[in-house]
Design a protein around this motif. Structure first.
Motif, PDB file in Angstrom:
ATOM      1  N   LEU A   1      32.500  39.781  38.752  1.00 26.54           N
ATOM      2  CA  LEU A   1      32.639  40.660  39.911  1.00 26.54           C
ATOM      3  C   LEU A   1      33.895  41.512  39.759  1.00 26.54           C
ATOM      4  CD1 LEU A   1      31.734  38.166  42.777  1.00 26.54           C
ATOM      5  CD2 LEU A   1      30.300  39.963  41.822  1.00 26.54           C
ATOM      6  N   PRO A   2      33.825  42.784  40.120  1.00 26.63           N
ATOM      7  CA  PRO A   2      34.971  43.687  39.935  1.00 26.63           C
ATOM      8  C   PRO A   2      36.246  43.190  40.623  1.00 26.63           C
ATOM      9  CG  PRO A   2      33.033  44.926  40.622  1.00 26.63           C
ATOM     10  CD  PRO A   2      32.662  43.475  40.673  1.00 26.63           C
ATOM     11  N   GLU A   3      36.114  42.534  41.774  1.00 21.43           N
ATOM     12  CA  GLU A   3      37.307  42.074  42.491  1.00 21.43           C
ATOM     13  C   GLU A   3      38.021  40.921  41.797  1.00 21.43           C
ATOM     14  OE1 GLU A   3      33.713  40.570  44.955  1.00 21.43           O
ATOM     15  OE2 GLU A   3      34.223  42.333  43.783  1.00 21.43           O
TER      16      GLU A   3
ATOM     17  N   GLU B   1      37.879  40.599  38.112  1.00 21.96           N
ATOM     18  CA  GLU B   1      38.104  40.875  36.696  1.00 21.96           C
ATOM     19  C   GLU B   1      39.580  41.054  36.355  1.00 21.96           C
ATOM     20  OE1 GLU B   1      37.047  45.658  36.757  1.00 21.96           O
ATOM     21  OE2 GLU B   1      35.669  44.248  35.826  1.00 21.96           O
TER      22      GLU B   1
END
Length: 157
Positions: free
Chosen positions: A145-147, A149
């Motif tokens: 998930l981008p949050e 990484e």
């Protein structure tokens, strides 16, 4: 005529109970405490632990990410412990009075040797001073998930 009135009252009561009765015994969802994110939280004395996570590419090297709020008027020295390859490992953090710190954001706290897999739970113990500590089962996540990484530990490769 009386039986017709009684029947109408009975029918009205049954209709009223039938349409609202399901909420009489149901637990109201807004009164249920829950963790509003992927992590877990807890309390140790004056310290509130929020959204504790372990993040890594695999379960070998994990970064402990947790926010800690201190509601007291004194700085607290928080000790964090986990079971690693060589036994009990620990890290210590100072949480200033009335402030919030983010562990794992600016400085990585590397947790190794737990034999964790992505999606599992790892016991992590939090304690300070003479306060009884608390053990949280912290979820292990990857950086998919981008949050998350940005929190994947750098391995130096």
């Amino acid at each position: 005529m009386k039986s017709r009135t009684a029947a109408a009252v009975a029918l009205s009561a049954a209709l009223l109970l039938g349409t609202t009765g399901c909420t009489f015994g149901a637990e109201i969802a807004t009164n249920i405490e829950y963790e509003p994110s992927d992590g877990v939280g807890g309390t140790v004395g004056d310290l509130q632990l929020r959204n504790a996570l372990l993040i890594g590419e695999d379960g070998d090297v994990l970064n402990l990410v947790v926010s800690v709020a201190n509601s007291s008027d004194s700085t607290r020295s928080l000790t964090v412990q986990w079971e690693g390859e060589g036994g009990r490992e620990s890290a210590e953090f100072f949480v200033p009075a009335g402030e919030l710190i983010s562990i794992g954001a600016d400085e990585e706290v590397l947790v190794t040797g737990t034999d964790a897999t992505i999606g599992s739970l790892v016991p992590v113990f939090f304690q300070y001073g003479d306060e009884p500590g608390t053990e949280l089962l912290v979820p292990v996540l990857d950086g998919a998930l981008p949050e998350y990484e940005l929190f994947v530990p750098s391995t130096g490769e």
